[in-house]
Design an enzyme around this catalytic site. Structure first.
Site, PDB file in Angstrom:
ATOM      1  CG  HIS A   1     -82.154  58.903 -38.447  1.00  0.00           C
ATOM      2  ND1 HIS A   1     -81.093  59.147 -38.314  1.00  0.00           N
ATOM      3  CD2 HIS A   1     -82.574  57.542 -38.090  1.00  0.00           C
ATOM      4  CE1 HIS A   1     -80.299  57.960 -38.026  1.00  0.00           C
ATOM      5  NE2 HIS A   1     -80.941  57.042 -38.038  1.00  0.00           N
ATOM      6  N   GLY A   2     -86.621  59.871 -38.722  1.00  0.00           N
ATOM      7  CA  GLY A   2     -87.559  60.403 -38.586  1.00  0.00           C
ATOM      8  C   GLY A   2     -89.054  59.783 -39.172  1.00  0.00           C
TER       9      GLY A   2
ATOM     10  CG  ASP B   1     -78.987  54.434 -32.755  1.00  0.00           C
ATOM     11  OD1 ASP B   1     -78.592  53.425 -33.750  1.00  0.00           O
ATOM     12  OD2 ASP B   1     -80.010  54.901 -32.839  1.00  0.00           O
TER      13      ASP B   1
ATOM     14  CG  ASP C   1     -72.820  57.360 -37.909  1.00  0.00           C
ATOM     15  OD1 ASP C   1     -72.376  57.484 -39.048  1.00  0.00           O
ATOM     16  OD2 ASP C   1     -74.128  57.949 -38.080  1.00  0.00           O
TER      17      ASP C   1
ATOM     18  N   GLY D   1     -86.379  53.353 -40.885  1.00  0.00           N
ATOM     19  CA  GLY D   1     -87.548  52.456 -41.530  1.00  0.00           C
ATOM     20  C   GLY D   1     -88.887  53.433 -41.101  1.00  0.00           C
ATOM     21  CB  SER D   2     -90.213  55.348 -38.400  1.00  0.00           C
ATOM     22  OG  SER D   2     -89.433  54.676 -37.375  1.00  0.00           O
TER      23      SER D   2
ATOM     24  CG  HIS E   1     -79.810  53.098 -39.123  1.00  0.00           C
ATOM     25  ND1 HIS E   1     -79.575  53.801 -37.682  1.00  0.00           N
ATOM     26  CD2 HIS E   1     -79.016  52.293 -39.079  1.00  0.00           C
ATOM     27  CE1 HIS E   1     -78.843  52.848 -37.279  1.00  0.00           C
ATOM     28  NE2 HIS E   1     -78.427  51.830 -37.771  1.00  0.00           N
TER      29      HIS E   1
ATOM     30  CD  GLU F   1     -75.041  55.814 -41.096  1.00  0.00           C
ATOM     31  OE1 GLU F   1     -75.830  55.458 -39.903  1.00  0.00           O
ATOM     32  OE2 GLU F   1     -75.476  56.971 -41.550  1.00  0.00           O
TER      33      GLU F   1
ATOM     34  CB  SER G   1     -79.330  57.155 -28.419  1.00  0.00           C
ATOM     35  OG  SER G   1     -80.209  57.832 -27.234  1.00  0.00           O
TER      36      SER G   1
HETATM   37 ZN   LIG Z   1     -79.985  55.457 -37.273  1.00  0.00          ZN
END
Ligand SMILES: [Zn+2]
Length: 350
Positions: free
Chosen positions: A293-294, A176, A211, A332-333, A330, A241, A129
């Protein structure tokens, strides 16, 4: 531990889809890809997530994966770029698995990625990043022109290039999210790519994400096309994106974004194809399907991986061959395994 393969991430039948040759010849024919993919070179195995932010949560895949598979012969230990990376992404789509893209913040976390990939097999995507690059250079440095972010990201990439072969794993060097205001960061990296290409015949990085999803779609695609043209001679893969990934990452807070931006439409995604495909074949799309995200579970946002299927089918009708898009996932967690399985089956490769 080589029996745990990344193909398990497919979490479903690993039957190859019927493909017609791709319309752009830039990266070689479908037949060529299959020929190269035919040799079982290294076992293909999921690496554990070494950071809190993996693009695709691979952990479930590690448990489920039991079968062995090979990689395309062009994919060798060390940094994978150009045609070899195209082969790898095509192979991932055919075999229905996705590679974890891990955000790193220093040589120790880079090494953790490669150690994990070596332990469980490769390949792995090491992802920088802008903030991570700055951290590598040192947070006390001035960064008003992104000079610290540029230097740190390049330093990290060089570190990967020095040691990846020693770990014996294929590594994709990726950057990223880069929003409009951060483009000077990518400009600096592109200069480094061009210098590296002159010297070594390949770019420093394998792929970059732009992005511009906060901008109007037309401007988003226009800026992507401009950079894609500069990347093409070096066969760098562009990730873009469309729609917005919710949540917070790298200091960018999208938690208050309007709900319809969290879901792309088939027409939105088709417009990306229309803008970029004439330039080159190999770009990937982070289409929005309610992903956030997160690691927390989004309360009021529902993941709808079936949207990815509808985007594929929309373009299929126009180009005449199956599953034409390469998608990335993006946020996925924290997602449900079933949703990850579905997304991967619809062409998510990262
Ligand atoms: Zn992402």
């Amino acid at each position: 531990m080589l029996s745990k393969t990344l193909a398990g991430l497919a979490l479903g039948a690993a039957t190859a889809e019927a493909f017609a040759p791709t319309p752009m010849g830039m990266f070689g024919s479908r037949a060529g890809i299959e020929k190269r993919a035919g040799i079982a070179a290294q076992p293909l195995v999921a690496a554990p997530v070494a950071s809190r932010r993996a693009t695709v949560s691979a952990v479930q895949g590690l448990k489920a994966a039991e079968t062995k598979t090979g990689l395309p012969a062009s994919v060798k230990p060390g940094v994978v770029t150009g045609q070899a990376l195209v082969d790898l992404l095509q192979y991932a789509k055919d075999k229905k698995f996705a590679m974890p893209g891990v955000n790193i913040v220093g040589t120790n976390s880079i090494n953790a990625c490669m150690e994990a990939a070596a332990k469980y097999g490769g390949p792995i995507m090491v992802t920088f990043s802008k903030g991570g690059g700055q951290f590598i250079a040192g947070k006390t440095l001035a960064n008003d022109k992104d000079q610290a972010s540029i230097a740190g990201t390049i330093a990290g990439a060089r570190h990967v290039r020095e040691v990846a072969k020693l770990y014996g794993v294929p590594v994709v060097l990726h950057t990223d999210h880069c929003q409009k205001a951060w483009l000077p960061w990518i400009d600096g990296l592109m200069t480094a790519n061009e210098e590296h290409f002159k010297q070594h015949g390949e770019p420093l990085f394998s792929s970059h994400m732009l992005d511009l999803s906060e901008e109007p779609d037309e401007e988003n695609i226009e800026i992507c096309a401009k950079y894609f043209k500069r990347m093409m001679p070096m066969k760098i893969i562009l990730e873009m994106e469309i729609g917005i990934t919710g949540g917070v990452e790298d200091g960018v807070d999208n938690s208050g974004v309007s709900k319809e931006k969290l879901y792309s439409t088939p027409e939105d995604v088709f417009n990306v194809h229309r803008g970029l495909a004439p330039i080159g074949e190999m770009f990937t799309i982070a289409a929005a399907f309610g992903n956030v995200h997160g690691v927390y579970k989004p309360g009021n946002v529902k993941l709808q991986p079936d949207l990815l299927d509808s985007f594929q089918k929309h373009l299929e009708k126009k180009v005449g061959y199956g599953k034409p898009f390469f998608f990335v996932f993006h946020g996925g967690s924290g997602s449900e395994k079933e949703d990850i399985d579905k997304a991967v089956s619809y062409g998510v490769v990262k």
